[in-house]
Design a protein around this motif. Structure first.
Motif, short mmCIF file in Angstrom:
data_model
loop_
_atom_site.label_atom_id
_atom_site.label_comp_id
_atom_site.label_asym_id
_atom_site.label_seq_id
_atom_site.Cartn_x
_atom_site.Cartn_y
_atom_site.Cartn_z
N ALA A 21 0.91 -1.13 -0.09
CA ALA A 21 -0.07 0.03 -0.02
C ALA A 21 0.95 1.21 -0.20
O ALA A 21 0.63 2.33 -0.86
CB ALA A 21 -0.91 0.02 1.14
N PHE A 22 1.94 1.20 1.00
CA PHE A 22 2.96 2.46 0.92
C PHE A 22 3.32 2.73 -0.29
O PHE A 22 3.63 3.56 -0.87
CB PHE A 22 3.69 2.00 2.06
N GLU A 23 4.02 1.45 -1.00
CA GLU A 23 4.55 1.77 -2.37
C GLU A 23 3.39 2.32 -3.31
O GLU A 23 3.85 3.13 -4.15
CB GLU A 23 5.07 0.27 -2.83
N GLU A 24 2.49 1.83 -3.45
CA GLU A 24 1.42 2.19 -4.17
C GLU A 24 1.24 3.80 -4.06
O GLU A 24 1.09 4.48 -4.96
CB GLU A 24 -0.09 1.62 -4.14
N TRP B 76 2.30 9.38 -5.56
CA TRP B 76 2.87 10.62 -5.18
C TRP B 76 3.76 10.78 -6.15
O TRP B 76 3.61 12.03 -6.62
CB TRP B 76 3.15 10.66 -3.96
N LEU B 77 4.66 10.10 -6.45
CA LEU B 77 5.58 10.23 -7.03
C LEU B 77 5.26 10.73 -8.43
O LEU B 77 5.69 11.68 -9.27
CB LEU B 77 6.78 9.22 -7.30
N LYS B 78 4.51 9.91 -8.93
CA LYS B 78 3.98 10.16 -10.36
C LYS B 78 3.24 11.41 -10.39
O LYS B 78 3.54 12.17 -11.57
CB LYS B 78 2.81 9.04 -10.40
N ASN B 79 2.43 11.77 -9.29
CA ASN B 79 1.85 12.95 -9.62
C ASN B 79 2.74 14.15 -9.66
O ASN B 79 2.85 15.03 -10.36
CB ASN B 79 0.92 13.12 -8.30
N ASN C 207 2.11 -5.38 -12.83
CA ASN C 207 1.10 -4.94 -12.02
C ASN C 207 1.21 -3.47 -11.67
O ASN C 207 0.18 -2.57 -12.01
CB ASN C 207 0.66 -5.62 -10.70
N THR C 208 2.52 -3.15 -11.26
CA THR C 208 2.68 -1.62 -10.90
C THR C 208 2.49 -0.68 -12.21
O THR C 208 1.91 0.34 -12.36
CB THR C 208 4.10 -1.50 -10.30
N GLU C 209 2.95 -1.33 -13.22
CA GLU C 209 2.94 -0.53 -14.64
C GLU C 209 1.49 -0.26 -15.08
O GLU C 209 1.20 0.60 -15.12
CB GLU C 209 3.69 -1.38 -15.69
N VAL C 210 0.99 -1.57 -14.79
CA VAL C 210 -0.61 -1.50 -15.15
C VAL C 210 -1.26 -0.49 -14.37
O VAL C 210 -1.97 0.26 -14.69
CB VAL C 210 -1.26 -2.97 -15.13
N ALA C 211 -0.86 -0.96 -13.01
CA ALA C 211 -1.65 0.13 -11.73
C ALA C 211 -1.04 1.37 -12.26
O ALA C 211 -1.95 2.32 -12.05
CB ALA C 211 -1.15 -0.51 -10.46
N SER C 212 0.10 1.61 -12.42
CA SER C 212 0.72 3.18 -12.56
C SER C 212 -0.26 3.66 -13.81
O SER C 212 -0.42 4.82 -13.81
CB SER C 212 2.14 3.32 -12.60
N PHE C 213 -0.21 2.89 -14.87
CA PHE C 213 -0.94 3.48 -15.78
C PHE C 213 -2.49 3.58 -15.88
O PHE C 213 -3.06 4.55 -16.03
CB PHE C 213 -0.78 2.42 -17.10
N ALA C 214 -2.65 2.56 -14.99
CA ALA C 214 -4.13 2.84 -14.52
C ALA C 214 -4.48 4.13 -13.64
O ALA C 214 -5.47 4.88 -13.93
CB ALA C 214 -4.77 1.47 -13.68
#
Lengths: 542, 456
Positions: free
Chosen positions: A459-462, A467-470, A530-537
């Protein structure tokens, strides 16, 4: 003769017996008697005149007849002319007298004969005795000679024996030499034959070679030359090489000599040490006698003086001398010999004293005996102690063995032991079970914690990633373009690739690097997609 | 003790490589190289004729096969099986062939001892040595392989040539005071050369490496002299066995006799143990397991034997030699020191069934082994004081200070052991019969069937 005169007046029988004694005593005294026959006859004549008197004529006649009869003259008898007359018949009397004279003459002849015989016999006896002594002397002489000859014969026999043995040895030696010669000869002949055979073979081969003339050359056929064993190149043969060979040879010789000299020196030093020690010990053995020997002989004290002198003067100077000096070596050996001689004398004296005077309590005997006895006592005590110890141990062992055979107590004991062990085991099991339970619990807690941690981390990482992405997106100049990208998560990459391929790639790359820098590897590898997908999501709805 | 199976060999040619890894045997004209531990055939070479002599090079890489009939020498390489080398002596013939200590030169002695040819495998060059002497032991290499001593006979006089094996340079050439030199031997430390005369004169000369005469020893005159000579491995003693049945020991410091060992026919008054081999005849008509006996086959005819300790005095059977023949069978013909120089084993030809073992520390007789048949060969273990001997029958005998044991070689068809060789590690023995060979692997711990301690 005086005696006879006195007895003549006595009875007739006594006269007759005395007369017969005079005339008929056949003893050796007859010799004397015969020599004195003439004076005796004269005296006897007077006795005979006294024999017959005018009174006793017929008695005398009868007596004389008796005597004549006894002599064997029975034919002649003296008769009186007439009885009562004092006269005699002459014829028979004269016959009788003649007979008697004849008898007398015969007997005198016999006597002479006998005397002559006797003389002869005595002379022969003397002669025989003399010859006997002479022969005895001769016999002794010859016996002595014989023994002397025996002696010489014996010596000669001995000589013969030695000569025979010499001869035998000589013969043996001759035989041995002959056998040696024979063996040498056979060896020589064998060698000679061998050489001859070889010469014959040589000749044959030579003739064969001369005939054949097909000389097979000697040759070597090698596939390829080998390298040297030590890998080095072959050297030229120069004088330097030859001298180096010489040097090497001498070096090896020298090293060998040095090694042997070293070992010899070591050995020498060892032996010297041993000798010194021996000398010291010998001196030590001989020296304690000095305060104790009161009754010792004078030469003992002399020896002591010598020893002291040696001990003081000898060692120090000797040590300082060169060890390998000949003089020092000689001195050492001489002193050792001297000490040894003294020790030997001392021991011999002790022996003699010991055997002769057993009761003598001289100090030098008491001390060793005392110490000897002390030692013996000590050893006896030790032995006793050891024995007791062994006995005690044996007893204990026996006890133990005995108790094991006593069923009741043994069983009881065993029971006790096993109970105790059981109790202990139970305790340990309990502890073990408890620990196991604790461990399980902890493990469960740990796993739960780990899972929770994992989730929290995720969760933290997400969150962080978003946050970073933002942050990043806020930074980038292409924010407006992104709004046109589709919300289709699956084709996010392709669309973004299609439309803004470089950007998408660039973005993914940056994100990936960011992710890689921030996220731990495992999470990345597990959930990259997943992260990529998640991040792209996350990316695209923005 | 394990025994391997039996392999074929001819001419008693069977040698272990110096590094102990390979075993080379000659079978007719083939050379077979096996691995020592597994006995598998590694290489097989074919020579041109029946091999008379075979030798390993010192680095265990090459094998020399000499065929004296044809005057040929073939050298084979272990690493490269297709490498070949053939030396043809031509019409001059060949009498003996050997390696040099560096393993790169071959010395061939031609027929009639005309010369010694030195072939170099590195350069194919040839050198000649003239007038070599034809005697019992005319060539000897020093143990470190640096020098070679060769006996020479020139103008009816004996000389010794010392060569440096590196480049065959003649280092020293000196005349010897012998009538007819019979042999020469280097001491193990390579500094002294012992030279002895033929049996017609008892003379042993000791020369230093640089040719100086160090000492002369002559025990007696006229009777037959030296029969065998041996150095102790420590170079301390020189043992001389002679025809008078005595061994004389010289010491290396003064070169004088320190003791002599006699071999009397009746042994008495000594602390030595006398082991006598006694045969245990198996009961042929016994009730127990006759079938077993029959199935054992060869063992019925091979009688077991064991050693018994005989009380003194003991009489050794003596065979009187024929006095008319040359080189009579009398005298000490074999001398062998153990590797630690502690023991010396001797054999008197007069008493061919006995081997005498002497203790060099006490300088006295240690043991006498009396066999039932004549002893053929004995050799000391290269590492331990253990003596192996064979007597031409199917048994192997081992002696060590702890005791003596007789082992039956378990082969079928009766394998008569004629000679034996130890492996350089002392772990195995190679037993050679007439046409066969067999390997015997020793256990690390010895078995003592007969020990003097048990009977004392």
């Amino acid at each position: 003769m005086g005696e006879w005169w006195t007895t003549e007046t006595s009875m007739e029988n006594y006269e007759i017996s005395s007369i017969s004694h005079v005339t008929m005593s056949p003893s050796r005294r007859n010799n004397l008697v015969s020599m004195y026959s003439f004076p005796l006859s004269k005296s006897s004549y007077s006795v005979i005149s006294a024999f017959c008197t005018e009174d006793n004529i017929p008695q005398c006649i009868s007596y004389i007849n008796q005597e004549l009869a006894s002599l064997g003259l029975s034919s002649t008898c003296i008769e009186a002319i007439s009885p009562g007359d004092t006269g005699l018949s002459t014829v028979p009397a004269l016959n009788a007298m003649y007979e008697l004279l004849q008898i007398h003459r015969r007997s005198m002849c016999n006597l002479e004969e006998l005397e002559r015989e006797q003389l002869r016999k005595s002379s022969t006896l003397e002669h025989i005795q003399m010859s006997n002594t002479r022969l005895k002397d001769q016999l002794e002489l010859s016996i002595r000679e014989k023994s002397g000859l025996h002696e010489t014969e014996r010596q000669l026999q001995l000589k013969i024996k030695t000569l025979q043995s010499c001869l035998k040895t000589e013969k043996d030696e001759v035989q041995k030499l002959q056998s040696v010669i024979a063996s040498r000869a056979s060896q020589y002949s064998h060698d000679a034959k061998r050489k001859e055979r070889e010469a014959v073979k040589l000749k044959e081969r030579l003739s064969q070679l001369l005939i054949d003339r097909k000389d097979k050359k000697l040759a070597i056929d090698v596939l390829n030359c080998l390298g040297r064993a030590d890998g080095k190149r072959r050297h030229w043969k120069t004088t330097k090489a030859t001298s180096s060979h010489e040097d090497e040879m001498y070096k090896s010789l020298l090293s060998d000599y040095e090694a042997s000299q070293r070992s010899l020196m070591l050995e020498n030093a060892e032996l010297k040490k041993v000798l010194q020690q021996m000398k010291k010990e010998m001196m030590h053995i001989l020296s304690p006698r000095q305060p104790s020997t009161r009754g010792a002989t004078a030469d003992d004290s002399q020896e002591q003086a010598d020893l002291d002198g040696e001990a003081k003067g000898g060692d120090a100077s000797r040590e300082s001398l060169d060890q390998y000096c000949e003089h020092a070596r000689e001195q050492l050996t001489n002193s050792i010999r001297q000490q040894w001689r003294k020790l030997r004398n001392h021991v011999e004296r002790l022996d003699s004293q010991g055997t002769s005077q057993n009761q003598l309590e001289s100090n030098k005997e008491v001390i060793p005996r005392e110490t000897h006895e002390d030692e013996m006592e000590r050893m006896r005590c030790e032995v006793q102690q050891c024995r007791e110890f062994i006995h005690a141990q044996q007893q204990l062992l026996q006890q133990q063995l005995n108790t094991s055979f006593d069923d009741e107590t043994a069983a009881l004991l065993n029971d006790c032991y096993t109970l105790e062990e059981k109790e202990r085991l139970k305790e340990e099991w309990r502890l073990f079970e408890e620990q196991k339970r604790n461990f399980e619990r902890e493990r469960k807690n740990f796993t739960e914690a780990a899972i929770r941690l994992g989730r929290e981390k995720k969760a933290f990482e997400e969150d962080r990633a978003s946050w970073l992405k933002n942050q990043f997106l806020n930074m980038t100049p292409f924010t407006h373009r992104r709004r046109y990208s589709s919300s289709d998560g699956q084709s996010a990459l392709s669309i973004s690739n299609g439309k803004i391929p470089g950007l998408a790639c660039f973005q993914t790359k940056i994100l990936a690097t960011l992710c890689m820098n921030i996220l731990p590897r495992q999470f990345l590898s597990l959930r990259f997609g997943n992260t990529e997908v998640a991040s792209f999501a996350y990316l695209h709805p923005l | 003790m394990n025994f391997s199976e039996v392999f074929k060999q001819t001419n008693q040619l069977c040698k272990v490589s110096p590094d102990g890894k390979y075993l080379a045997t000659c079978v007719q004209y083939r050379l077979v190289v096996r691995d020592v531990s597994t006995l598998q055939i590694l290489q097989l070479y074919t020579c041109l004729d029946q091999v008379s002599h075979m030798e390993w090079s010192s680095d265990s890489l090459f094998i020399l096969c000499a065929m004296y009939n044809r005057g040929l020498v073939q050298v084979w390489s272990l690493e490269q099986p297709d490498w070949h080398c053939k030396i043809d002596e031509g019409s001059i013939g060949l009498v003996s062939s050997r390696w040099s200590p560096d393993g790169r030169h071959i010395l061939n002695t031609t027929e009639f001892h005309l010369r010694v040819t030195v072939w170099s495998l590195c350069t194919k060059a040839v050198s000649y040595i003239k007038y070599p002497k034809a005697c019992q032991k005319g060539i000897d290499f020093s143990r470190d392989g640096r020098y070679m001593a060769l006996a020479e006979r020139r103008d009816c006089k004996d000389y010794v040539c010392v060569f440096v094996c590196d480049d065959w340079h003649l280092l020293r050439h000196f005349e010897t005071e012998t009538q007819d030199l019979a042999g020469l031997e280097w001491s193990p430390n390579g500094c002294v050369l012992a030279v002895w005369d033929s049996c017609l004169e008892y003379k042993v000369l000791l020369y230093s490496l640089d040719g100086r005469l160090l000492s002369t020893y002559s025990a007696y005159e006229w009777s037959l002299g030296v029969k065998s000579v041996s150095w102790s491995p420590s170079s301390q003693f020189l043992a001389i066995g002679s025809y008078d049945e005595k061994v004389r020991i010289l010491n290396h410091i003064t070169w004088k006799k320190i003791t002599q060992f006699e071999h009397p026919a009746i042994i008495d008054n000594t602390k030595a143990t006398v082991y006598k081999e006694a045969e245990k005849r198996p009961g042929v008509g016994s009730d127990e397991m006759p079938l077993h006996n029959i199935t054992m086959g060869a063992t019925l005819f091979n009688t077991q034997s064991k050693y018994e300790i005989c009380p003194l005095p003991v009489q050794i059977p003596v065979v009187k030699p024929d006095p008319d023949r040359a080189s009579p069978k009398i005298g000490i013909s074999v001398l062998a020191f153990s590797s630690d120089s502690r023991y010396l084993a001797t054999k008197n030809d007069n008493m061919a069934t006995a081997v005498w073992v002497w203790d060099m520390q006490k300088m006295s007789l240690e043991a006498v082994l009396e066999q039932t048949s004549a002893v053929r060969c004995f050799q000391w273990d290269p590492l331990r004081p253990r003596l192996a001997l064979c007597a031409g029958n199917t048994k192997l005998y081992l002696w060590s200070p702890g005791g003596c044991v007789s082992v039956q070689v378990p082969t079928e068809g009766g394998f008569q052991v004629q000679s034996l060789n130890w492996h350089c590690s002392g772990d195995s023995l190679i037993l050679l019969g007439k046409e066969q060979l067999c390997l015997c692997y020793m256990d690390t711990d010895q078995e003592d069937n007969c020990s003097p301690d048990k009977n004392m």
